[in-house]
Motif scaffolding. Structure first.
Motif, PDB file in Angstrom:
ATOM      1  N   GLY A  55       0.815  -1.206   0.000  1.00  0.00           N
ATOM      2  CA  GLY A  55       0.000   0.000   0.000  1.00  0.00           C
ATOM      3  C   GLY A  55       0.849   1.256   0.000  1.00  0.00           C
ATOM      4  N   ASN A  56       0.323   2.310   0.611  1.00  0.00           N
ATOM      5  CA  ASN A  56       1.065   3.564   0.755  1.00  0.00           C
ATOM      6  C   ASN A  56       0.716   4.177   2.113  1.00  0.00           C
ATOM      7  N   ASP A  57       1.220   5.369   2.396  1.00  0.00           N
ATOM      8  CA  ASP A  57       0.987   5.977   3.712  1.00  0.00           C
ATOM      9  C   ASP A  57      -0.494   6.224   3.983  1.00  0.00           C
ATOM     10  N   GLU A  58      -1.234   6.650   2.975  1.00  0.00           N
ATOM     11  CA  GLU A  58      -2.654   6.950   3.157  1.00  0.00           C
ATOM     12  C   GLU A  58      -3.526   5.702   3.168  1.00  0.00           C
ATOM     13  N   ASN A  59      -3.072   4.649   2.520  1.00  0.00           N
ATOM     14  CA  ASN A  59      -3.873   3.449   2.343  1.00  0.00           C
ATOM     15  C   ASN A  59      -2.976   2.219   2.498  1.00  0.00           C
ATOM     16  N   PRO A  60      -2.577   1.901   3.753  1.00  0.00           N
ATOM     17  CA  PRO A  60      -1.636   0.796   3.952  1.00  0.00           C
ATOM     18  C   PRO A  60      -2.192  -0.543   3.492  1.00  0.00           C
ATOM     19  N   GLY A  61      -1.279  -1.400   3.044  1.00  0.00           N
ATOM     20  CA  GLY A  61      -1.663  -2.717   2.556  1.00  0.00           C
ATOM     21  C   GLY A  61      -1.759  -3.758   3.659  1.00  0.00           C
ATOM     22  N   VAL A  62      -1.986  -4.987   3.234  1.00  0.00           N
ATOM     23  CA  VAL A  62      -2.190  -6.103   4.159  1.00  0.00           C
ATOM     24  C   VAL A  62      -0.978  -6.294   5.066  1.00  0.00           C
ATOM     25  N   ALA A  63       0.228  -6.254   4.525  1.00  0.00           N
ATOM     26  CA  ALA A  63       1.418  -6.495   5.343  1.00  0.00           C
ATOM     27  C   ALA A  63       1.562  -5.432   6.429  1.00  0.00           C
ATOM     28  N   LYS A  64       1.460  -4.169   6.070  1.00  0.00           N
ATOM     29  CA  LYS A  64       1.604  -3.096   7.059  1.00  0.00           C
ATOM     30  C   LYS A  64       0.522  -3.186   8.129  1.00  0.00           C
ATOM     31  N   ARG A  65      -0.693  -3.438   7.719  1.00  0.00           N
ATOM     32  CA  ARG A  65      -1.794  -3.549   8.684  1.00  0.00           C
ATOM     33  C   ARG A  65      -1.611  -4.766   9.592  1.00  0.00           C
ATOM     34  N   THR A  66      -1.121  -5.863   9.008  1.00  0.00           N
ATOM     35  CA  THR A  66      -0.899  -7.075   9.786  1.00  0.00           C
ATOM     36  C   THR A  66       0.192  -6.858  10.820  1.00  0.00           C
ATOM     37  N   PHE A  67       1.312  -6.264  10.412  1.00  0.00           N
ATOM     38  CA  PHE A  67       2.391  -5.996  11.366  1.00  0.00           C
ATOM     39  C   PHE A  67       1.883  -5.122  12.511  1.00  0.00           C
ATOM     40  N   ARG A  68       1.126  -4.103  12.170  1.00  0.00           N
ATOM     41  CA  ARG A  68       0.574  -3.216  13.194  1.00  0.00           C
ATOM     42  C   ARG A  68      -0.291  -4.008  14.180  1.00  0.00           C
ATOM     43  N   ARG A  69      -1.180  -4.860  13.652  1.00  0.00           N
ATOM     44  CA  ARG A  69      -2.087  -5.623  14.507  1.00  0.00           C
ATOM     45  C   ARG A  69      -1.344  -6.671  15.334  1.00  0.00           C
ATOM     46  N   VAL A  70      -0.349  -7.319  14.762  1.00  0.00           N
ATOM     47  CA  VAL A  70       0.437  -8.300  15.506  1.00  0.00           C
ATOM     48  C   VAL A  70       1.069  -7.648  16.734  1.00  0.00           C
ATOM     49  N   PHE A  71       1.673  -6.493  16.555  1.00  0.00           N
ATOM     50  CA  PHE A  71       2.342  -5.846  17.677  1.00  0.00           C
ATOM     51  C   PHE A  71       1.352  -5.234  18.663  1.00  0.00           C
ATOM     52  N   GLU A  72       0.158  -4.891  18.213  1.00  0.00           N
ATOM     53  CA  GLU A  72      -0.895  -4.479  19.149  1.00  0.00           C
ATOM     54  C   GLU A  72      -1.300  -5.655  20.041  1.00  0.00           C
ATOM     55  N   ILE A  73      -1.456  -6.829  19.445  1.00  0.00           N
ATOM     56  CA  ILE A  73      -1.832  -8.022  20.214  1.00  0.00           C
ATOM     57  C   ILE A  73      -0.728  -8.388  21.199  1.00  0.00           C
ATOM     58  N   ILE A  74       0.516  -8.291  20.765  1.00  0.00           N
ATOM     59  CA  ILE A  74       1.642  -8.571  21.664  1.00  0.00           C
ATOM     60  C   ILE A  74       1.606  -7.614  22.853  1.00  0.00           C
ATOM     61  N   GLU A  75       1.394  -6.343  22.588  1.00  0.00           N
ATOM     62  CA  GLU A  75       1.333  -5.348  23.663  1.00  0.00           C
ATOM     63  C   GLU A  75       0.171  -5.629  24.607  1.00  0.00           C
ATOM     64  N   GLU A  76      -0.989  -5.973  24.046  1.00  0.00           N
ATOM     65  CA  GLU A  76      -2.175  -6.264  24.867  1.00  0.00           C
ATOM     66  C   GLU A  76      -1.965  -7.469  25.785  1.00  0.00           C
ATOM     67  N   ASN A  77      -1.101  -8.391  25.383  1.00  0.00           N
ATOM     68  CA  ASN A  77      -0.923  -9.648  26.117  1.00  0.00           C
ATOM     69  C   ASN A  77       0.457  -9.792  26.749  1.00  0.00           C
ATOM     70  N   LYS A  78       1.213  -8.714  26.842  1.00  0.00           N
ATOM     71  CA  LYS A  78       2.599  -8.822  27.305  1.00  0.00           C
ATOM     72  C   LYS A  78       2.724  -9.313  28.746  1.00  0.00           C
ATOM     73  N   LYS A  79       1.711  -9.126  29.552  1.00  0.00           N
ATOM     74  CA  LYS A  79       1.767  -9.624  30.930  1.00  0.00           C
ATOM     75  C   LYS A  79       1.452 -11.116  31.006  1.00  0.00           C
ATOM     76  N   LYS A  80       0.796 -11.654  29.976  1.00  0.00           N
ATOM     77  CA  LYS A  80       0.416 -13.071  29.966  1.00  0.00           C
ATOM     78  C   LYS A  80       1.403 -13.951  29.209  1.00  0.00           C
ATOM     79  N   TYR A  81       1.992 -13.421  28.140  1.00  0.00           N
ATOM     80  CA  TYR A  81       2.798 -14.241  27.245  1.00  0.00           C
ATOM     81  C   TYR A  81       4.079 -13.528  26.857  1.00  0.00           C
ATOM     82  N   GLU A  82       5.099 -14.334  26.595  1.00  0.00           N
ATOM     83  CA  GLU A  82       6.304 -13.839  25.942  1.00  0.00           C
ATOM     84  C   GLU A  82       6.174 -14.251  24.476  1.00  0.00           C
TER      85      GLU A  82
END
Length: 117
Positions: free
Chosen positions: A47-74
């Motif tokens: 994608g681009n800055d205004e309209n990110p693609g699947v990879a950029k959105r996926t990376f963002r979501r993966v690290f959001e999930i990691i942050e949300e669960n950092k006290k439960k999981y490594e």
């Protein structure tokens, strides 16, 4: 599922984002973009800055999930990004974008497909 140029980046990510949970559940996940040159595979993934693609959105979501669960999981994240073009494999994670005759697609004894190297 096959996407056409009529689907938006949002629609493609909404459909493929279920794979993120599968990855966290321990499954290997692959998103495969296929089509003629100039049909939008790279834009769909990056994608681009205004309209990110699947990879950029996926990376963002993966690290959001990691942050949300950092006290439960490594969590350890591994990512492979390959391009197959004219029967040559390009490792998109290398600093030098070169096609390599050393990379080959292999099927392991238990059926998993890998690209060692």
């Amino acid at each position: 599922r096959v996407f056409t140029d009529k689907e938006s980046q949002d629609e493609v990510f909404e459909d493929t984002s279920l794979l993120i949970q599968s990855a966290f559940d321990g499954y290997n996940v692959c998103i495969f973009a296929y089509g003629q040159t100039g049909r939008g595979k790279t834009f769909t993934l990056v994608g681009n800055d205004e309209n990110p693609g699947v990879a950029k959105r996926t990376f963002r979501r993966v690290f959001e999930i990691i942050e949300e669960n950092k006290k439960k999981y490594e969590t350890t994240v591994n990512c492979t990004m390959l391009e197959l073009y004219n029967e040559k494999i390009l490792d998109l994670n290398t600093t030098e974008a070169e096609y390599s005759d050393k990379l080959e697609i292999k099927r392991e004894a238990h059926g998993m497909v890998t690209v060692p190297g």
